[in-house]
Write a protein that holds these residues in place. Structure first.
Motif, PDB file in Angstrom:
ATOM      1  N   THR A 166      36.597  19.772  46.214  1.00 44.19           N
ATOM      2  CA  THR A 166      36.897  21.025  46.898  1.00 44.19           C
ATOM      3  C   THR A 166      36.272  22.188  46.145  1.00 44.19           C
ATOM      4  O   THR A 166      36.593  22.428  44.971  1.00 44.19           O
ATOM      5  CB  THR A 166      38.414  21.257  47.013  1.00 44.19           C
ATOM      6  N   LEU A 167      35.377  22.897  46.805  1.00 46.24           N
ATOM      7  CA  LEU A 167      34.844  24.141  46.250  1.00 46.24           C
ATOM      8  C   LEU A 167      35.966  25.158  46.274  1.00 46.24           C
ATOM      9  O   LEU A 167      36.547  25.432  47.327  1.00 46.24           O
ATOM     10  CB  LEU A 167      33.649  24.616  47.075  1.00 46.24           C
ATOM     11  N   ASP A 168      36.289  25.735  45.125  1.00 48.39           N
ATOM     12  CA  ASP A 168      37.577  26.418  44.987  1.00 48.39           C
ATOM     13  C   ASP A 168      37.438  27.812  44.376  1.00 48.39           C
ATOM     14  O   ASP A 168      38.000  28.115  43.324  1.00 48.39           O
ATOM     15  CB  ASP A 168      38.525  25.548  44.151  1.00 48.39           C
ATOM     16  N   ARG A 169      36.671  28.655  45.046  1.00 48.20           N
ATOM     17  CA  ARG A 169      36.657  30.084  44.703  1.00 48.20           C
ATOM     18  C   ARG A 169      36.878  30.864  46.005  1.00 48.20           C
ATOM     19  O   ARG A 169      35.991  31.557  46.504  1.00 48.20           O
ATOM     20  CB  ARG A 169      35.331  30.472  44.048  1.00 48.20           C
ATOM     21  N   PRO A 170      38.068  30.710  46.596  1.00 49.56           N
ATOM     22  CA  PRO A 170      38.282  31.246  47.945  1.00 49.56           C
ATOM     23  C   PRO A 170      38.120  32.745  48.052  1.00 49.56           C
ATOM     24  O   PRO A 170      37.767  33.262  49.119  1.00 49.56           O
ATOM     25  CB  PRO A 170      39.722  30.810  48.266  1.00 49.56           C
ATOM     26  N   GLU A 171      38.362  33.467  46.954  1.00 50.75           N
ATOM     27  CA  GLU A 171      38.239  34.922  47.005  1.00 50.75           C
ATOM     28  C   GLU A 171      36.800  35.373  47.248  1.00 50.75           C
ATOM     29  O   GLU A 171      36.544  36.483  47.695  1.00 50.75           O
ATOM     30  CB  GLU A 171      38.773  35.539  45.695  1.00 50.75           C
ATOM     31  N   ARG A 172      35.835  34.478  46.978  1.00 50.61           N
ATOM     32  CA  ARG A 172      34.415  34.775  47.209  1.00 50.61           C
ATOM     33  C   ARG A 172      33.816  33.832  48.254  1.00 50.61           C
ATOM     34  O   ARG A 172      32.612  33.717  48.366  1.00 50.61           O
ATOM     35  CB  ARG A 172      33.636  34.616  45.887  1.00 50.61           C
ATOM     36  N   LYS A 173      34.663  33.167  49.000  1.00 52.87           N
ATOM     37  CA  LYS A 173      34.240  32.192  50.010  1.00 52.87           C
ATOM     38  C   LYS A 173      33.457  31.037  49.389  1.00 52.87           C
ATOM     39  O   LYS A 173      32.493  30.542  49.941  1.00 52.87           O
ATOM     40  CB  LYS A 173      33.432  32.869  51.121  1.00 52.87           C
ATOM     41  N   ASN A 174      33.904  30.629  48.199  1.00 60.25           N
ATOM     42  CA  ASN A 174      33.438  29.406  47.534  1.00 60.25           C
ATOM     43  C   ASN A 174      31.930  29.364  47.294  1.00 60.25           C
ATOM     44  O   ASN A 174      31.237  28.424  47.693  1.00 60.25           O
ATOM     45  CB  ASN A 174      33.867  28.177  48.359  1.00 60.25           C
ATOM     46  N   PRO A 175      31.389  30.373  46.599  1.00 63.11           N
ATOM     47  CA  PRO A 175      29.953  30.341  46.298  1.00 63.11           C
ATOM     48  C   PRO A 175      29.634  29.321  45.219  1.00 63.11           C
ATOM     49  O   PRO A 175      30.511  28.877  44.471  1.00 63.11           O
ATOM     50  CB  PRO A 175      29.677  31.760  45.791  1.00 63.11           C
ATOM     51  N   LEU A 176      28.357  28.968  45.148  1.00 59.02           N
ATOM     52  CA  LEU A 176      27.866  28.063  44.111  1.00 59.02           C
ATOM     53  C   LEU A 176      27.235  28.873  42.989  1.00 59.02           C
ATOM     54  O   LEU A 176      26.668  29.949  43.213  1.00 59.02           O
ATOM     55  CB  LEU A 176      26.847  27.089  44.704  1.00 59.02           C
ATOM     56  N   THR A 177      27.316  28.343  41.778  1.00 64.72           N
ATOM     57  CA  THR A 177      26.711  28.974  40.604  1.00 64.72           C
ATOM     58  C   THR A 177      25.777  27.974  39.938  1.00 64.72           C
ATOM     59  O   THR A 177      25.736  26.800  40.310  1.00 64.72           O
ATOM     60  CB  THR A 177      27.797  29.393  39.598  1.00 64.72           C
ATOM     61  N   PHE A 178      25.029  28.446  38.949  1.00 64.43           N
ATOM     62  CA  PHE A 178      24.178  27.522  38.190  1.00 64.43           C
ATOM     63  C   PHE A 178      24.998  26.340  37.683  1.00 64.43           C
ATOM     64  O   PHE A 178      24.569  25.187  37.749  1.00 64.43           O
ATOM     65  CB  PHE A 178      23.532  28.244  36.996  1.00 64.43           C
ATOM     66  N   GLU A 179      26.189  26.652  37.179  1.00 60.47           N
ATOM     67  CA  GLU A 179      27.017  25.614  36.568  1.00 60.47           C
ATOM     68  C   GLU A 179      27.588  24.647  37.598  1.00 60.47           C
ATOM     69  O   GLU A 179      27.646  23.434  37.365  1.00 60.47           O
ATOM     70  CB  GLU A 179      28.144  26.267  35.764  1.00 60.47           C
ATOM     71  N   SER A 180      28.033  25.168  38.743  1.00 64.70           N
ATOM     72  CA  SER A 180      28.618  24.264  39.736  1.00 64.70           C
ATOM     73  C   SER A 180      27.552  23.391  40.388  1.00 64.70           C
ATOM     74  O   SER A 180      27.791  22.217  40.673  1.00 64.70           O
ATOM     75  CB  SER A 180      29.397  25.045  40.795  1.00 64.70           C
ATOM     76  N   TYR A 181      26.352  23.940  40.620  1.00 65.76           N
ATOM     77  CA  TYR A 181      25.248  23.112  41.088  1.00 65.76           C
ATOM     78  C   TYR A 181      25.044  21.918  40.151  1.00 65.76           C
ATOM     79  O   TYR A 181      24.948  20.768  40.581  1.00 65.76           O
ATOM     80  CB  TYR A 181      23.948  23.914  41.097  1.00 65.76           C
TER      81      TYR A 181
END
Length: 274
Positions: free
Chosen positions: A28-43
């Motif tokens: 589950t992508l879990d940054r709901p306050e930003r609509k679950n964006p991806l970052t260098f680290e999460s990629y």
């Protein structure tokens, strides 16, 4: 994280939520306050996870979802887009190869991946949905390949190879050139969404589909996924020979024998993935 020490029961990722039970892993992508964006680290962590799943026999199917009523807003504008404008070509190529490696890892892992889509599903989020094997969506899902909106080509992370195979060349061309939203209804009609479900039952429906796959002949599912990938670029004669060899391998499995014995006994087979 390496395949040697990976335990789905104890795995604790840093950049997304992870749940595991009954052979099904839920990411589950879990940054709901930003609509679950991806970052260098999460990629990178997602890429490493899907690479590791090749060796994780206990994981038999995967659900990918987003928290808070959205799937993903794609690459984080401040944490990815901004820094990329400061990079030279070698650093930019390092990033685009890394993101492409995530799609390669999703396609190469043998487990079927079910994407549970709701709300915003754009940019790299749309790519994650595209790279999954099946997609369930809600009527509120809005999918867009936004790359041209930020001055980039639509050919990102395999989009020009995979998207036309799902929805057709003309429809893919429209989405990739314009960056416009594909509505949920269009997505279902065009074959991008396998089906539309109510928002309050989305995760339950996706999990039920994943569980049904996890209870099936998982070795054979892996063979099916491999053939779906590798037969894109071969002739029909070669594809048929590839499938003949793949099916012969599956006929040598214990699951094939279990299915026959269950059929003869008029009961449901219990597959074990070997």
């Amino acid at each position: 994280m390496t395949h040697r020490n990976f335990s789905p029961e104890s795995f604790k990722p840093l950049h997304f939520r992870w749940e595991f039970g009954g052979g099904v892993a839920t990411v589950t992508l879990d940054r709901p306050e930003r609509k679950n964006p991806l970052t260098f680290e999460s990629y990178a962590e997602l890429r490493d996870l899907f690479r590791t799943l090749v060796y994780a026999r206990d994981v038999k199917a995967v659900v990918v979802a987003g928290a808070g009523g959205n799937f993903s807003s794609g690459g984080d504008v401040h944490e990815i887009i901004g820094p990329l404008t400061e990079r030279e070509i070698p650093g930019l190529l390092e990033f685009t190869r890394m993101t492409g490696d995530l799609v390669k890892a999703m396609r190469a892992c043998p487990q079927p991946i079910v994407a549970a889509l709701d709300g915003v599903c754009v940019g790299a989020g749309a790519i994650l949905a595209m790279a999954s094997d099946m997609r369930l969506a809600t009527p509120a899902t809005k999918t867009a390949f936004l790359f041209t909106r930020v001055g980039l080509a639509g050919c990102d992370m395999g989009a020009c190879a995979i998207l036309p195979r799902i929805i057709g060349q003309g429809r893919a061309s429209e989405l990739l050139f314009t960056g416009r939203v594909m509505t949920a209804e269009e997505g279902e009609r065009w074959g991008f969404h396998n089906r539309l479900v109510a928002a309050d039952s989305l995760l339950a429906e996706a999990s039920a589909l994943a569980r049904s796959l996890a209870e099936g002949p998982t070795f054979a599912h892996g063979i099916t996924k491999t053939q779906l990938n590798t037969e894109w670029a071969v002739s029909l004669d070669v594809a048929i020979e590839m499938e003949a060899q793949a099916q012969a391998i599956c006929m040598a499995t214990n699951d094939f024998r279990r299915a026959f014995e269950a059929f003869a006994d008029k009961r449901k087979p219990e597959f074990e993935g070997d």
